[in-house]
Design a protein around this motif. Sequence first.
Motif, PDB file in Angstrom:
ATOM      1  N   GLY A  72      -0.397  10.154  -2.802  1.00  0.00           N
ATOM      2  CA  GLY A  72      -0.859   8.890  -2.265  1.00  0.00           C
ATOM      3  C   GLY A  72      -2.083   9.013  -1.380  1.00  0.00           C
ATOM      4  N   THR A  73      -2.912   7.983  -1.412  1.00  0.00           N
ATOM      5  CA  THR A  73      -4.075   7.876  -0.534  1.00  0.00           C
ATOM      6  C   THR A  73      -4.027   6.518   0.158  1.00  0.00           C
ATOM      7  OG1 THR A  73      -5.461   6.978  -2.317  1.00  0.00           O
ATOM      8  CG2 THR A  73      -5.484   9.370  -1.998  1.00  0.00           C
ATOM      9  N   GLU A  74      -4.846   6.341   1.160  1.00  0.00           N
ATOM     10  CA  GLU A  74      -4.972   5.066   1.870  1.00  0.00           C
ATOM     11  C   GLU A  74      -3.621   4.561   2.374  1.00  0.00           C
ATOM     12  OE1 GLU A  74      -7.313   2.203  -0.289  1.00  0.00           O
ATOM     13  OE2 GLU A  74      -8.696   3.744  -1.024  1.00  0.00           O
ATOM     14  N   ALA A  76      -0.621   5.207   1.218  1.00  0.00           N
ATOM     15  CA  ALA A  76       0.437   5.089   0.212  1.00  0.00           C
ATOM     16  C   ALA A  76       1.175   6.414   0.054  1.00  0.00           C
ATOM     17  CB  ALA A  76      -0.161   4.670  -1.130  1.00  0.00           C
ATOM     18  N   ASP A  79      -0.155   7.392  -5.644  1.00  0.00           N
ATOM     19  CA  ASP A  79      -1.158   6.594  -6.349  1.00  0.00           C
ATOM     20  C   ASP A  79      -0.740   6.472  -7.816  1.00  0.00           C
ATOM     21  OD1 ASP A  79      -2.576   6.426  -4.024  1.00  0.00           O
ATOM     22  OD2 ASP A  79      -4.394   7.395  -4.786  1.00  0.00           O
ATOM     23  N   ARG A 125       5.792   3.353  -0.944  1.00  0.00           N
ATOM     24  CA  ARG A 125       4.544   2.602  -0.974  1.00  0.00           C
ATOM     25  C   ARG A 125       3.673   3.151  -2.104  1.00  0.00           C
ATOM     26  NH1 ARG A 125       2.775  -0.471   3.077  1.00  0.00           N
ATOM     27  NH2 ARG A 125       0.617   0.287   2.863  1.00  0.00           N
ATOM     28  N   ARG A 127       0.197   2.804  -4.297  1.00  0.00           N
ATOM     29  CA  ARG A 127      -1.142   2.218  -4.421  1.00  0.00           C
ATOM     30  C   ARG A 127      -1.469   2.081  -5.898  1.00  0.00           C
ATOM     31  NH1 ARG A 127      -6.879   3.078  -4.522  1.00  0.00           N
ATOM     32  NH2 ARG A 127      -6.672   5.303  -4.996  1.00  0.00           N
ATOM     33  N   VAL A 129      -3.903   1.895  -8.443  1.00  0.00           N
ATOM     34  CA  VAL A 129      -5.300   2.314  -8.496  1.00  0.00           C
ATOM     35  C   VAL A 129      -6.159   1.284  -9.230  1.00  0.00           C
ATOM     36  CG1 VAL A 129      -6.880   4.102  -9.344  1.00  0.00           C
ATOM     37  CG2 VAL A 129      -4.684   4.749  -8.319  1.00  0.00           C
ATOM     38  N   GLY A 132      -6.181  -1.604  -6.431  1.00  0.00           N
ATOM     39  CA  GLY A 132      -6.286  -1.241  -5.025  1.00  0.00           C
ATOM     40  C   GLY A 132      -5.189  -1.785  -4.141  1.00  0.00           C
ATOM     41  N   GLU A 133      -4.297  -2.637  -4.685  1.00  0.00           N
ATOM     42  CA  GLU A 133      -3.230  -3.204  -3.878  1.00  0.00           C
ATOM     43  C   GLU A 133      -2.073  -2.222  -3.693  1.00  0.00           C
ATOM     44  OE1 GLU A 133      -4.335  -5.326  -6.462  1.00  0.00           O
ATOM     45  OE2 GLU A 133      -5.511  -6.664  -5.197  1.00  0.00           O
ATOM     46  N   ILE A 134      -1.256  -2.536  -2.692  1.00  0.00           N
ATOM     47  CA  ILE A 134      -0.071  -1.742  -2.403  1.00  0.00           C
ATOM     48  C   ILE A 134       1.176  -2.517  -2.821  1.00  0.00           C
ATOM     49  CG2 ILE A 134       1.355  -0.702  -0.591  1.00  0.00           C
ATOM     50  CD1 ILE A 134      -1.155   0.854  -0.976  1.00  0.00           C
ATOM     51  N   SER A 174      -7.097  -9.870  -7.719  1.00  0.00           N
ATOM     52  CA  SER A 174      -6.983  -8.420  -7.858  1.00  0.00           C
ATOM     53  C   SER A 174      -8.099  -7.824  -8.701  1.00  0.00           C
ATOM     54  CB  SER A 174      -5.622  -8.058  -8.467  1.00  0.00           C
ATOM     55  OG  SER A 174      -5.489  -8.624  -9.767  1.00  0.00           O
TER      56      SER A 174
END
Length: 354
Positions: A72-74, A76, A79, A125, A127, A129, A132-134, A174
């Motif tokens: 996960g990134t950001e 999350a 991903d 959580r 993400r 890709v 970009g939403e979670i 989105s």
Amino acid sequence: MSDGSGAGGIPCLWMRGGTSKGAYFLADDLPNDSAERDDLLLRIMGSPDPTQIDGIGGADPLTSKVAVLSPGTEGADVDYLFLQVFVDRALVSDAQGCGNILAGVGPAAIERGLVTADDGETAIRIRMVNTGEIAVATVQTPGGRVRYDGEARIDGVPGGAAPIPLMFQGTEGSMCGALLPSGNVTDTINGVDCTLIDNGMPCVIVAAADLGLSGQEDRDTIEAMGDLKARIEHIRLQAGPMMNLGDVTEKSVPKMTLVSAPMKGGAISTRSLIPHRVHATIGVFAAITVATACTLAGSPAARIARMPRDGRFAVEHPTGAAEVLLELDEDGAVQRAGTLRTARKLFDGLVFPR
């Protein structure tokens, strides 16, 4: 990672997610170059071939899907990149997400060691890709292991399974940049009133009656109506630029969704094209987007919808209904959307591309 030559297999989880089936891969097990990756996935699925006889695809858009997972990134936990592998065309599209395959991402992330499960249940959580939403998926994990069996039922899937609630926030626009990318609740294309809307899935929503249908036709009946499908595609091609999607000739979005009055106690009835084949059910994000359209006064959907009092929209489709929960603010705008899905691990092993 295998080089795809056939000398070695590639680790793959084959899972049912919601009302779809797909292959779940770790990004590290696939080529970094997207063109090489797509070529490999076409060979794995057996495309292009209407039977996909030489691959693991099931000769239907619902069973020719791929999830690519990575750390996960950001903020999350994992991903998730969704890829639609076309059946009879040499095309792999990342132009939209998939909420059904999303249902299997949490379990797959635990199975592959990307997420450590808690004892009882695990909130993950994810993400998405593509957009970009979670999304937050809650997976049943007694003893720290994924539980797949249970009593939760969703239309389009026989039997019961463990529930996987999915909640989304910030899905408006989105892919199109706005809930109503044209700025209008209703646009007229080729003499047909349409709502061009994106609340997680770009959709063109049209009253089935405006196309000469009851809206209750079965999948095979609509599939056989060549002139109708050509008319619908012509509308879709014009809607693409209006939705900030550009030329959509080779894209899987926007989805065309025909709506009619509900017949089974739901909020609205649907028949969806994805984009050229008639969907056996309806996608999660498409159902959320249709439910949102029901709240827009003057839209084709709002004119025929039966609005629920508790925010739970049963969006009817050819094999049942998808339940959508909408939380609205004081002005009637959608703040959060959710749905209940299930998933099941079908096999875990190595897949060998041709």
